[in-house]
Design a protein around this motif. Sequence first.
Motif, PDB file in Angstrom:
ATOM      1  N   LEU A 701       0.829  -1.211   0.000  1.00  0.00           N
ATOM      2  CA  LEU A 701       0.000   0.000   0.000  1.00  0.00           C
ATOM      3  C   LEU A 701       0.863   1.261   0.000  1.00  0.00           C
ATOM      4  O   LEU A 701       0.488   2.277  -0.589  1.00  0.00           O
ATOM      5  CB  LEU A 701      -0.930   0.002   1.207  1.00  0.00           C
ATOM      6  CG  LEU A 701      -2.273  -0.734   1.034  1.00  0.00           C
ATOM      7  CD1 LEU A 701      -3.071  -0.676   2.317  1.00  0.00           C
ATOM      8  CD2 LEU A 701      -3.078  -0.169  -0.121  1.00  0.00           C
ATOM      9  N   THR A 702       2.016   1.199   0.639  1.00  0.00           N
ATOM     10  CA  THR A 702       2.943   2.333   0.599  1.00  0.00           C
ATOM     11  C   THR A 702       3.361   2.632  -0.834  1.00  0.00           C
ATOM     12  O   THR A 702       3.374   3.789  -1.274  1.00  0.00           O
ATOM     13  CB  THR A 702       4.187   2.038   1.456  1.00  0.00           C
ATOM     14  OG1 THR A 702       3.793   1.785   2.802  1.00  0.00           O
ATOM     15  CG2 THR A 702       5.157   3.211   1.434  1.00  0.00           C
ATOM     16  N   VAL A 703       3.676   1.581  -1.591  1.00  0.00           N
ATOM     17  CA  VAL A 703       4.063   1.748  -2.996  1.00  0.00           C
ATOM     18  C   VAL A 703       2.918   2.360  -3.796  1.00  0.00           C
ATOM     19  O   VAL A 703       3.112   3.290  -4.591  1.00  0.00           O
ATOM     20  CB  VAL A 703       4.491   0.389  -3.595  1.00  0.00           C
ATOM     21  CG1 VAL A 703       4.690   0.496  -5.111  1.00  0.00           C
ATOM     22  CG2 VAL A 703       5.764  -0.115  -2.925  1.00  0.00           C
ATOM     23  N   LEU A 704       1.706   1.849  -3.590  1.00  0.00           N
ATOM     24  CA  LEU A 704       0.549   2.379  -4.310  1.00  0.00           C
ATOM     25  C   LEU A 704       0.370   3.868  -4.025  1.00  0.00           C
ATOM     26  O   LEU A 704       0.173   4.670  -4.953  1.00  0.00           O
ATOM     27  CB  LEU A 704      -0.708   1.619  -3.911  1.00  0.00           C
ATOM     28  CG  LEU A 704      -1.994   2.145  -4.561  1.00  0.00           C
ATOM     29  CD1 LEU A 704      -2.121   1.628  -5.978  1.00  0.00           C
ATOM     30  CD2 LEU A 704      -3.220   1.755  -3.733  1.00  0.00           C
ATOM     31  N   GLU A 705       0.423   4.255  -2.754  1.00  0.00           N
ATOM     32  CA  GLU A 705       0.182   5.654  -2.389  1.00  0.00           C
ATOM     33  C   GLU A 705       1.284   6.554  -2.932  1.00  0.00           C
ATOM     34  O   GLU A 705       1.006   7.679  -3.372  1.00  0.00           O
ATOM     35  CB  GLU A 705       0.095   5.787  -0.857  1.00  0.00           C
ATOM     36  CG  GLU A 705      -0.954   4.904  -0.179  1.00  0.00           C
ATOM     37  CD  GLU A 705      -2.389   5.254  -0.541  1.00  0.00           C
ATOM     38  OE1 GLU A 705      -2.615   6.069  -1.456  1.00  0.00           O
ATOM     39  OE2 GLU A 705      -3.310   4.692   0.086  1.00  0.00           O
ATOM     40  N   GLN A 712       1.003  11.528   2.480  1.00  0.00           N
ATOM     41  CA  GLN A 712       0.689  11.318   3.895  1.00  0.00           C
ATOM     42  C   GLN A 712       0.189   9.893   4.118  1.00  0.00           C
ATOM     43  O   GLN A 712       0.586   9.233   5.096  1.00  0.00           O
ATOM     44  CB  GLN A 712      -0.355  12.319   4.366  1.00  0.00           C
ATOM     45  CG  GLN A 712      -0.623  12.255   5.876  1.00  0.00           C
ATOM     46  CD  GLN A 712       0.623  12.533   6.696  1.00  0.00           C
ATOM     47  OE1 GLN A 712       1.235  13.598   6.589  1.00  0.00           O
ATOM     48  NE2 GLN A 712       1.028  11.572   7.532  1.00  0.00           N
ATOM     49  N   GLU A 713      -0.670   9.414   3.231  1.00  0.00           N
ATOM     50  CA  GLU A 713      -1.145   8.032   3.339  1.00  0.00           C
ATOM     51  C   GLU A 713       0.015   7.059   3.203  1.00  0.00           C
ATOM     52  O   GLU A 713       0.085   6.038   3.911  1.00  0.00           O
ATOM     53  CB  GLU A 713      -2.200   7.739   2.278  1.00  0.00           C
ATOM     54  CG  GLU A 713      -3.521   8.468   2.477  1.00  0.00           C
ATOM     55  CD  GLU A 713      -3.525   9.862   1.852  1.00  0.00           C
ATOM     56  OE1 GLU A 713      -2.433  10.386   1.548  1.00  0.00           O
ATOM     57  OE2 GLU A 713      -4.633  10.417   1.683  1.00  0.00           O
ATOM     58  N   ALA A 714       0.944   7.378   2.294  1.00  0.00           N
ATOM     59  CA  ALA A 714       2.115   6.521   2.122  1.00  0.00           C
ATOM     60  C   ALA A 714       2.948   6.476   3.397  1.00  0.00           C
ATOM     61  O   ALA A 714       3.409   5.408   3.835  1.00  0.00           O
ATOM     62  CB  ALA A 714       2.958   7.012   0.953  1.00  0.00           C
ATOM     63  N   LEU A 715       3.142   7.632   4.006  1.00  0.00           N
ATOM     64  CA  LEU A 715       3.953   7.680   5.223  1.00  0.00           C
ATOM     65  C   LEU A 715       3.274   6.915   6.357  1.00  0.00           C
ATOM     66  O   LEU A 715       3.946   6.183   7.111  1.00  0.00           O
ATOM     67  CB  LEU A 715       4.182   9.140   5.636  1.00  0.00           C
ATOM     68  CG  LEU A 715       5.049   9.340   6.879  1.00  0.00           C
ATOM     69  CD1 LEU A 715       6.440   8.736   6.673  1.00  0.00           C
ATOM     70  CD2 LEU A 715       5.156  10.820   7.230  1.00  0.00           C
ATOM     71  N   LEU A 734      12.963   1.734   3.755  1.00  0.00           N
ATOM     72  CA  LEU A 734      13.543   3.008   4.181  1.00  0.00           C
ATOM     73  C   LEU A 734      13.452   4.111   3.125  1.00  0.00           C
ATOM     74  O   LEU A 734      13.076   5.251   3.457  1.00  0.00           O
ATOM     75  CB  LEU A 734      14.993   2.789   4.615  1.00  0.00           C
ATOM     76  CG  LEU A 734      15.173   1.998   5.919  1.00  0.00           C
ATOM     77  CD1 LEU A 734      16.645   1.672   6.157  1.00  0.00           C
ATOM     78  CD2 LEU A 734      14.588   2.759   7.091  1.00  0.00           C
ATOM     79  N   PRO A 735      13.781   3.863   1.851  1.00  0.00           N
ATOM     80  CA  PRO A 735      13.642   4.942   0.852  1.00  0.00           C
ATOM     81  C   PRO A 735      12.208   5.449   0.729  1.00  0.00           C
ATOM     82  O   PRO A 735      11.988   6.643   0.461  1.00  0.00           O
ATOM     83  CB  PRO A 735      14.118   4.286  -0.449  1.00  0.00           C
ATOM     84  CG  PRO A 735      14.979   3.148  -0.020  1.00  0.00           C
ATOM     85  CD  PRO A 735      14.379   2.651   1.247  1.00  0.00           C
ATOM     86  N   ASN A 736      11.222   4.577   0.932  1.00  0.00           N
ATOM     87  CA  ASN A 736       9.824   5.000   0.866  1.00  0.00           C
ATOM     88  C   ASN A 736       9.471   5.923   2.029  1.00  0.00           C
ATOM     89  O   ASN A 736       8.752   6.918   1.856  1.00  0.00           O
ATOM     90  CB  ASN A 736       8.904   3.774   0.888  1.00  0.00           C
ATOM     91  CG  ASN A 736       9.119   2.853  -0.292  1.00  0.00           C
ATOM     92  OD1 ASN A 736       9.715   3.249  -1.288  1.00  0.00           O
ATOM     93  ND2 ASN A 736       8.651   1.623  -0.176  1.00  0.00           N
ATOM     94  N   VAL A 737       9.953   5.568   3.218  1.00  0.00           N
ATOM     95  CA  VAL A 737       9.708   6.413   4.386  1.00  0.00           C
ATOM     96  C   VAL A 737      10.287   7.803   4.158  1.00  0.00           C
ATOM     97  O   VAL A 737       9.640   8.830   4.415  1.00  0.00           O
ATOM     98  CB  VAL A 737      10.321   5.777   5.648  1.00  0.00           C
ATOM     99  CG1 VAL A 737      10.192   6.725   6.842  1.00  0.00           C
ATOM    100  CG2 VAL A 737       9.653   4.442   5.960  1.00  0.00           C
ATOM    101  N   ILE A 738      11.511   7.827   3.636  1.00  0.00           N
ATOM    102  CA  ILE A 738      12.199   9.108   3.442  1.00  0.00           C
ATOM    103  C   ILE A 738      11.480   9.957   2.402  1.00  0.00           C
ATOM    104  O   ILE A 738      11.226  11.155   2.610  1.00  0.00           O
ATOM    105  CB  ILE A 738      13.662   8.860   3.048  1.00  0.00           C
ATOM    106  CG1 ILE A 738      14.397   8.176   4.213  1.00  0.00           C
ATOM    107  CG2 ILE A 738      14.365  10.163   2.651  1.00  0.00           C
ATOM    108  CD1 ILE A 738      15.706   7.544   3.818  1.00  0.00           C
ATOM    109  N   GLU A 739      11.122   9.364   1.254  1.00  0.00           N
ATOM    110  CA  GLU A 739      10.436  10.125   0.208  1.00  0.00           C
ATOM    111  C   GLU A 739       9.120  10.691   0.723  1.00  0.00           C
ATOM    112  O   GLU A 739       8.819  11.882   0.527  1.00  0.00           O
ATOM    113  CB  GLU A 739      10.184   9.248  -1.018  1.00  0.00           C
ATOM    114  CG  GLU A 739       9.478   9.983  -2.136  1.00  0.00           C
ATOM    115  CD  GLU A 739       9.166   9.095  -3.337  1.00  0.00           C
ATOM    116  OE1 GLU A 739       8.323   9.510  -4.166  1.00  0.00           O
ATOM    117  OE2 GLU A 739       9.745   7.997  -3.446  1.00  0.00           O
TER     118      GLU A 739
END
Length: 939
Positions: A701-705, A712-715, A734-739
Amino acid sequence: MSTMRFSAQHGSGQQQRPSPPPPLLGRADERRALDELIGSVREGLSGALVLVGEAGIGKSRLLAHAAEASRDLRTAEVTGVEAEAQLGFAALHRLLRPFLDRLEQLPGPQRDVLGSAFGLRAGPPADRFLTGLATLTLLSEAARSRPLICLVDDAHWLDRESLEVLAFVGRRLHADGVGLVICARDGGTGASSLDGLPTLRLTGLSEPDAFRLLATTPAGRLGRHDFARIVAETAGNPLALIELATELPGGALPLTPLPVGPQLESHFLRQVRALPEDTRTLLLVASVAPADDPAVLWRAAAALGLSPQAMDPAVAGGVLLRGRHPEFRHPLIRSAVHTGADPVQRRRVHRALAGSTDPDSSPDRRAWHLAEATVGLDEEVALELERASERARGRGGYSAQAGFLTRAAELTPDPSDRARRYSVAAQAHVVIGDAAMARTVLDQAESGPGTPTTRATVQRLRAAVEWLQGRARTVPSMLMAAAADVVAFDERLARDMVFEALSAGMLAREHIAGLTLDGLARAALDMPWDPALPATLPDVVADAYCTRVAEGYRAAVPKLRAAVDALRTRELVETGLPIALMSYAASEDLWDDRGHRAVLERMAAASRAQGALHALSVVVNGRAAAEVWAGRFAAAEACYDEVDEICRALGHLPQGPSHRVELLAWQGREEELRIGVDLSVRVWGEQLGFAVVAGHAHYALTVLELGAGRYQEALDRALLGYRSDVPGQGNRLLPNVIEAAVRVGDRATAAAALARLTERATLSGTPWALGVSARSSALAAPDERAETLFEEAVKQLGETDIGTELARTHLLYGEWLRRRKRRTDARAQLRTAHEMFTAMGAAGFAERARVELAATGERARGRTDRADHDLTPQERQVAGLAAAGATNTEIATRLFVTTSTVEYHLNKVFRKLGITSRRQLAALLHDGGKGGVTPSGAR
């Protein structure tokens, strides 16, 4: 061995056929289904059909109809016998015996596994699924000269191994010219093995058809009212109708209940008890003697002082069929003879049969007869049974192994030996997935004292039963407690249990009952291990993961590298589920894409060679994820399709969207993704306790958002995994959290995640790690450093196989350039990103790149690559493997089908694509893996 009859075209030596069966009335739907199956086999296709119903309902009569309707085909028939159901692969051996002259034509592993199963050659225990594939191949080879129909009666009395192999074959038949018809008692033993096969449930005859059948019997002179009573009380059961009509006293109906249902066996027993004593004894011998070796029957009869003429009254009374050797008119009569006999007489008959059985050619059967002839305790007979169990295990007959050992334990005088034998029997039950029997036998094992090793083994098996029944959360604490108790007595066993505890713990994580994953890892590291004991592959892997969990990433990196190296090079002593589950997280945690692929390929090859389908499904799921990371979504789809095929081969339902969530996220298939996420979180996570599956769903779901620009939904989703820091997935996150954090202005979260990523990427040192670290640093860096970092990220990721991360880097770099008003430079990066995402099929990210590119004044090109050519999933798999150079035999082995089925699918692929050669196929499908049908392993 199970009884077997062959149609006339198989040559001489067959038993005399019984008198014509009663007329087949009604059953229009069933006959139509059988005729359609036989017709399709006649045309070179294949199929299977299971007929299920109560005793006497007409299954055998329909099987006779099938034999009659397929007179122009090759036929083979096998019938299960209750007293012989404990001899593993016995029925299968009888079914395949006419075709064993073709054994050498099979691929090496298949040839060896059948030889091992039948005791024809030495080898490792036969895996039941590889045995199934070998059986499928052999039957297909036999059908090349003439289509083949296999008819299996009384399948509920087949040995478990044979029934599971036949069920496997039934699920994999497609275009082989082979038909399989199986008749089984409703609710009989092993019925679940046949789940998923086309099934017809037989009920009683309709009243008109039952009346017509009665009219052909001595009851035909009765009136309509009596007919109606007979049909009502028998529920139209044809055997009950015929037996009742034959036995009517003086042509009048009795006032007592009619002999139907369970009373049928009592009815047959009364017929038997009316016979002379010698005849009854000979019938008892026939009920338990091997049907394929009449000499044993007659030797035992002679030892009991019985004359062959003693069977004449049974033939005259309709209990036996006319022929050279005794054959019961109906299986229920055989069962009635055996179960209704006096126990003393039964033991006497078994003792005679044991003495008449060759100990060299049939040691297992002799051991079984000895056991049945024994009352009380007898270590000598128990030893014979234990040896028989070892032979059964050597053939892969784990059900037979369990049966022999359980009986051996019952006869064992010494309590410690008894507990040991019970525990090994329970282990065999676990291997075949029979949790209920395993628990029952384990209760017996625990009732005695036992050694420390035996007690620990019992707890290990109880944990395995918990795992089988979907209670993974309780497994780690059970295993760790048992390991602590036994480490001083049997360190090898303790190490194995720690590895299994860690495997379960890595899956359950926060759902573990009784301890935490951190506590488990620390306890494992603190155990008093002997440094002089050589470390096995599982030991190396467990040490690396325990260090990672308990001591952190820095301390674990050298051990993680050692684990990856060991998985690539060390002997794979065991390729079951634990090592498969733990095989690739180390390379993922190191961002080592080359090591990751190498480990997966090796594990897949080992699992295929051994026919370890459960382990293979885990590994192929891992390969699917690797293909997703590479941006080869069609290859990932093919992997997931293969996993679904493996599930079907195992008799399970396909895994569904819960295991495809990351692919669905990249493809932007939001509705399907959210269904998969719900299953992952609610069922796999909350109900079954597999936290790792729920965590993967949150990652998806993080990738989708992110692809949709909903940062914000991704985070919010990303932080769930960030806090738990799952080895492997935690680093990829980790790269997803940072972005996401940078985009929403959460500087503290971005800084903390970046610090973790920078430290770990430096320790790892792989291009994948350094690339995502440089890109993530660029997002938070001042302008004067950001461009250099983006360029470094592109360079590093360009050396990897991780196409999705490279495309994201171009996208983020282009977005950064556009916001600095550098439109021309931004267009180049955004154009590359859009083309890469579009070729992959990453819809959300492609749209994000298109919008950004449009903002620079350039219109993105539409997607021009072709679709999947309307190929079915299996056609895609066959086409991809053929295009990669695999032979038909290699493809058949890979997909658990026959070469005939491969040829069938390839012909359909060629027609759909308008081509005529594999060279054309390779040229058409080759597209760098971004949109084609190439499955995993083709590169």
